[in-house]
Design a protein around this motif. Structure first.
Motif, PDB file in Angstrom:
ATOM      1  N   LEU A  91      -8.537 -36.494 -11.973  1.00  0.00           N
ATOM      2  CA  LEU A  91      -9.430 -35.396 -11.621  1.00  0.00           C
ATOM      3  C   LEU A  91      -9.293 -35.111 -10.131  1.00  0.00           C
ATOM      4  CD1 LEU A  91     -12.699 -36.603 -13.393  1.00  0.00           C
ATOM      5  CD2 LEU A  91     -10.820 -35.298 -14.361  1.00  0.00           C
ATOM      6  N   ILE A 165       1.976 -33.487 -27.082  1.00  0.00           N
ATOM      7  CA  ILE A 165       2.167 -32.052 -26.877  1.00  0.00           C
ATOM      8  C   ILE A 165       0.824 -31.330 -26.933  1.00  0.00           C
ATOM      9  CG2 ILE A 165       4.519 -32.097 -27.780  1.00  0.00           C
ATOM     10  CD1 ILE A 165       3.281 -30.614 -30.281  1.00  0.00           C
ATOM     11  N   ASP A 166      -0.254 -32.044 -27.164  1.00  0.00           N
ATOM     12  CA  ASP A 166      -1.575 -31.393 -27.109  1.00  0.00           C
ATOM     13  C   ASP A 166      -2.642 -32.365 -26.592  1.00  0.00           C
ATOM     14  OD1 ASP A 166      -1.947 -32.790 -29.685  1.00  0.00           O
ATOM     15  OD2 ASP A 166      -0.867 -31.099 -30.568  1.00  0.00           O
ATOM     16  N   ASP A 167      -3.323 -33.098 -27.484  1.00  0.00           N
ATOM     17  CA  ASP A 167      -4.378 -34.000 -27.034  1.00  0.00           C
ATOM     18  C   ASP A 167      -3.813 -35.409 -26.791  1.00  0.00           C
ATOM     19  OD1 ASP A 167      -5.855 -31.808 -27.710  1.00  0.00           O
ATOM     20  OD2 ASP A 167      -7.135 -32.800 -29.188  1.00  0.00           O
ATOM     21  N   GLU A 171      -8.356 -39.090 -26.004  1.00  0.00           N
ATOM     22  CA  GLU A 171      -9.119 -37.843 -26.126  1.00  0.00           C
ATOM     23  C   GLU A 171      -9.422 -37.576 -27.600  1.00  0.00           C
ATOM     24  OE1 GLU A 171      -7.042 -34.502 -24.440  1.00  0.00           O
ATOM     25  OE2 GLU A 171      -8.323 -33.020 -25.415  1.00  0.00           O
TER      26      GLU A 171
ATOM     27  N   VAL B  59       2.415 -27.705 -21.959  1.00  0.00           N
ATOM     28  CA  VAL B  59       1.032 -27.251 -22.137  1.00  0.00           C
ATOM     29  C   VAL B  59       0.310 -28.228 -23.051  1.00  0.00           C
ATOM     30  CG1 VAL B  59      -0.433 -25.361 -22.898  1.00  0.00           C
ATOM     31  CG2 VAL B  59       1.800 -24.869 -21.881  1.00  0.00           C
ATOM     32  N   VAL B  60      -0.535 -29.053 -22.466  1.00  0.00           N
ATOM     33  CA  VAL B  60      -1.331 -29.982 -23.261  1.00  0.00           C
ATOM     34  C   VAL B  60      -2.798 -29.700 -22.989  1.00  0.00           C
ATOM     35  CG1 VAL B  60       0.427 -31.788 -23.343  1.00  0.00           C
ATOM     36  CG2 VAL B  60      -1.200 -31.756 -21.466  1.00  0.00           C
ATOM     37  N   SER B  61      -3.655 -30.302 -23.787  1.00  0.00           N
ATOM     38  CA  SER B  61      -5.085 -30.074 -23.625  1.00  0.00           C
ATOM     39  C   SER B  61      -5.533 -30.470 -22.221  1.00  0.00           C
ATOM     40  CB  SER B  61      -5.845 -30.895 -24.659  1.00  0.00           C
ATOM     41  OG  SER B  61      -7.206 -30.953 -24.301  1.00  0.00           O
ATOM     42  N   THR B  63      -8.492 -31.002 -21.332  1.00  0.00           N
ATOM     43  CA  THR B  63      -9.832 -31.565 -21.422  1.00  0.00           C
ATOM     44  C   THR B  63     -10.053 -32.645 -20.367  1.00  0.00           C
ATOM     45  OG1 THR B  63     -10.090 -31.089 -23.762  1.00  0.00           O
ATOM     46  CG2 THR B  63     -11.419 -32.875 -22.890  1.00  0.00           C
ATOM     47  N   PHE B  64      -9.061 -33.483 -20.170  1.00  0.00           N
ATOM     48  CA  PHE B  64      -9.226 -34.605 -19.242  1.00  0.00           C
ATOM     49  C   PHE B  64      -9.103 -34.173 -17.781  1.00  0.00           C
ATOM     50  CE2 PHE B  64      -7.330 -38.040 -16.750  1.00  0.00           C
ATOM     51  CZ  PHE B  64      -8.292 -39.019 -16.886  1.00  0.00           C
ATOM     52  N   VAL B  65      -8.012 -33.470 -17.450  1.00  0.00           N
ATOM     53  CA  VAL B  65      -7.795 -33.130 -16.039  1.00  0.00           C
ATOM     54  C   VAL B  65      -8.459 -31.821 -15.631  1.00  0.00           C
ATOM     55  CG1 VAL B  65      -5.666 -34.449 -15.785  1.00  0.00           C
ATOM     56  CG2 VAL B  65      -5.544 -32.077 -16.504  1.00  0.00           C
ATOM     57  N   LEU B  66      -9.020 -31.080 -16.611  1.00  0.00           N
ATOM     58  CA  LEU B  66      -9.818 -29.867 -16.388  1.00  0.00           C
ATOM     59  C   LEU B  66      -9.017 -28.627 -16.023  1.00  0.00           C
ATOM     60  CD1 LEU B  66     -12.650 -31.603 -14.398  1.00  0.00           C
ATOM     61  CD2 LEU B  66     -12.635 -31.031 -16.822  1.00  0.00           C
ATOM     62  N   ASP B  80     -10.272 -25.975 -18.886  1.00  0.00           N
ATOM     63  CA  ASP B  80     -10.953 -26.430 -20.097  1.00  0.00           C
ATOM     64  C   ASP B  80     -12.360 -26.871 -19.677  1.00  0.00           C
ATOM     65  OD1 ASP B  80     -11.970 -27.917 -22.272  1.00  0.00           O
ATOM     66  OD2 ASP B  80      -9.954 -28.519 -22.884  1.00  0.00           O
ATOM     67  N   TYR B  82     -14.717 -28.019 -21.701  1.00  0.00           N
ATOM     68  CA  TYR B  82     -15.332 -28.863 -22.741  1.00  0.00           C
ATOM     69  C   TYR B  82     -16.277 -29.916 -22.164  1.00  0.00           C
ATOM     70  CZ  TYR B  82     -15.625 -32.250 -26.611  1.00  0.00           C
ATOM     71  OH  TYR B  82     -16.067 -33.123 -27.567  1.00  0.00           O
ATOM     72  N   ARG B  83     -15.849 -30.575 -21.098  1.00  0.00           N
ATOM     73  CA  ARG B  83     -16.636 -31.699 -20.591  1.00  0.00           C
ATOM     74  C   ARG B  83     -17.639 -31.292 -19.512  1.00  0.00           C
ATOM     75  NH1 ARG B  83     -13.554 -36.068 -18.256  1.00  0.00           N
ATOM     76  NH2 ARG B  83     -12.071 -34.570 -17.468  1.00  0.00           N
ATOM     77  N   LEU B  84     -17.626 -30.036 -19.129  1.00  0.00           N
ATOM     78  CA  LEU B  84     -18.519 -29.629 -18.039  1.00  0.00           C
ATOM     79  C   LEU B  84     -19.906 -29.301 -18.570  1.00  0.00           C
ATOM     80  CD1 LEU B  84     -16.169 -27.384 -15.883  1.00  0.00           C
ATOM     81  CD2 LEU B  84     -16.401 -29.852 -15.955  1.00  0.00           C
TER      82      LEU B  84
END
Lengths: 343, 158
Positions: A91, A165-167, A171, B59-61, B63-66, B80, B82-84
């Protein structure tokens, strides 16, 4: 300048996600002291890692965590020979706090700055835990943010073979746990439920399992399949608790089948002698058992990081010792790289 | 606001929608994606990225790195939410820079913070249509908000 500790040692910082961690590791990879301040309780009510909380908590915790690590190690800042910090991936706000602290210490103490790739460090945890040489190896990191397979020729020579390639695997665990109504962090709760479920009750998809040479994962469709299954069951009324356990077990089995198949295939394709596995999902008991069972047949060495070093920690930042030894230092222009770096 | 609906019966259909849409999008386009877990938001972004020359596997989700950035024929910022939990957490990611840059901004779970969207944007809501099974039929409701995006929707309708 007098040192109270004879060997060279480094301070390693880890703030990529929700843990604020610091460790003092010496050049023999002995862990002199370490601290991991977990923010799990802060995050629980938000079903996940909330970056603003994470960044603010890192800011509050980083200095006490460093102080505590030094005190536990019985060394002072003067004993250090380098400052290591995980600068990618993670992050943005969280990475920034660790990197800024590390730069400040490096400048003030006139010490080398040693940038660490968090994912490489997860694999390197296998070396720190066992003390044995791990290179060359196939390395796999499975965590909340990543599911990646590397060829690791040395501590500063990692090549990405493939990934999700996605999740990411973790996750998928967390999102499916949310679908099942489990509290955060969902993954470990789901794994616990799965222990009492039937892994063959539902035939969830195992993407790419029939394309052996494709070293990739896809857990998004699996998540969707679980959602459909739950919707179908709920249409008929309440969700019986045994069915929830069976969904959990069947989902977990599908994820593990994919992870094991691709890791094993990577070992076969590269003909490397060992497989090293790290990351939070590598703490999963069933995954560890499945990897072990295959390694016995496969004739390669398997090292899985011990559960304590699977989740985020600063000890694995000891990989920076290798950079210190070969004199590969970073300068103050080192910047955070939140996304996955493809090299 | 105008609307156009696209029925997708497969991930390949979704790719075709993305391919059709890509050349119609003006610079500084924000696309607000909504639809529950597993609706196919990331899958759509993969199709759009592929249409712009970005390898699909990049291109991956997020969700984790935002937020992820892809450098194709156009720069794509992929968020993304989702987590916010709060708008401020989104602003902390610095999206104004992305909104102001030439290129595209894709936001998954955008319906969580409608106030954070620019005045003009393209909304894509994805709904499962078929009986819940794994064949995965989806309806894509494409809505133009503001002149330039109403033009995009009008061209899709034509």
């Amino acid at each position: 300048m007098t040192r109270s500790y004879p060997n060279r040692c480094i301070l390693a910082l880890e703030t990529t996600c929700d843990e604020t961690a610091a460790a003092i590791v010496d050049e023999q990879f002995k862990v002199l002291g370490e601290v991991v301040a977990s923010q799990d309780r802060l995050h629980e009510k938000y079903h996940g890692v909330v970056p603003e909380i994470a960044a603010r908590a890192h800011l509050e915790q980083i200095l006490p965590v460093i102080d505590t690590a030094l005190r536990r190690a019985g060394v002072t800042l003067r004993d250090l020979s380098g400052i290591a910090v995980a600068y990618t991936p993670g992050l943005a706000g969280s990475l920034m706090i660790g990197l800024t602290a590390a730069k400040a210490l490096a400048v003030a103490l006139r010490l080398p700055l040693l940038g660490v790739n968090h994912l490489h460090a997860h694999i390197y945890a296998c070396k720190i835990a066992t003390g044995q040489q791990i290179f060359p190896c196939v390395g796999m990191v499975v965590s909340g943010g990543h599911s990646s397979i590397y060829v690791c020729r040395g501590a500063v020579n990692f090549e990405l073979l493939g990934g999700t390639i996605d999740d990411a695997a973790g996750e998928a665990f967390d999102k499916v746990a949310h679908l099942l109504g489990l509290p955060f962090p969902g993954g470990p709760f789901l794994a616990r439920l799965a222990e009492e479920g039937d892994p063959q009750r539902f035939a969830f998809p195992r993407p790419f399992i029939h394309e052996p040479d494709r070293l990739q994962f896809s857990f998004s469709g699996l998540k969707t399949a679980v959602r459909y299954t739950l919707e179908r069951i709920r249409e008929k009324g309440e969700l019986p608790s045994q069915l929830v356990r069976d969904v959990a077990a069947s989902f977990q089995a599908a994820v593990i089948d994919c992870l094991v198949a691709k890791a094993v295939r990577a070992v076969q394709m590269t003909r490397l002698p060992r497989l090293c596995v790290g990351g939070g999902v590598a703490a999963n008991r069933r995954l560890r058992a499945a990897l072990n069972a295959d390694a016995e047949q496969g004739g390669y060495e398997l090292i899985i990081a011990p559960p304590k070093l699977c989740t985020d920690n600063a000890v694995m930042g000891g990989i920076a010792i290798e950079k210190l030894v070969v004199g590969q230092f970073d300068d103050l222009s080192l910047d955070i790289q939140p996304g996955l770096v493809r090299v | 606001m105008n609307e156009w609906c696209f029925q997708s019966h497969s991930p390949e259909d979704t790719d075709r929608l993305a391919e059709t849409l890509a050349p119609l999008l003006p610079d500084r386009s924000t696309i607000a994606l909504s639809g529950g877990l597993g609706a196919g938001k990331t899958r759509f972004v993969q199709g759009l990225a592929a249409a712009l020359g970005v390898p699909r596997e990049y291109v991956v989700s997020p969700t984790f790195v935002l937020c992820q950035i892809y450098y194709g024929q156009r720069v794509m910022h992929h968020y993304d939410l989702y987590r916010l939990e709060r708008e401020q957490e989104f602003w902390n990611l610095g999206p104004e820079e992305a909104f102001a840059a030439p290129g595209l901004v894709l936001i998954e779970w955008a319906d969580k913070f409608p106030n954070c969207l620019p005045a003009e944007y393209l909304e894509i809501e994805i709904r499962s249509t078929a009986e819940p099974d794994q064949s995965g039929s989806r309806a894509f409701y494409v809505r133009g908000h503001g002149g330039p995006f109403e033009t995009v929707v009008a061209r899709l309708q034509a």
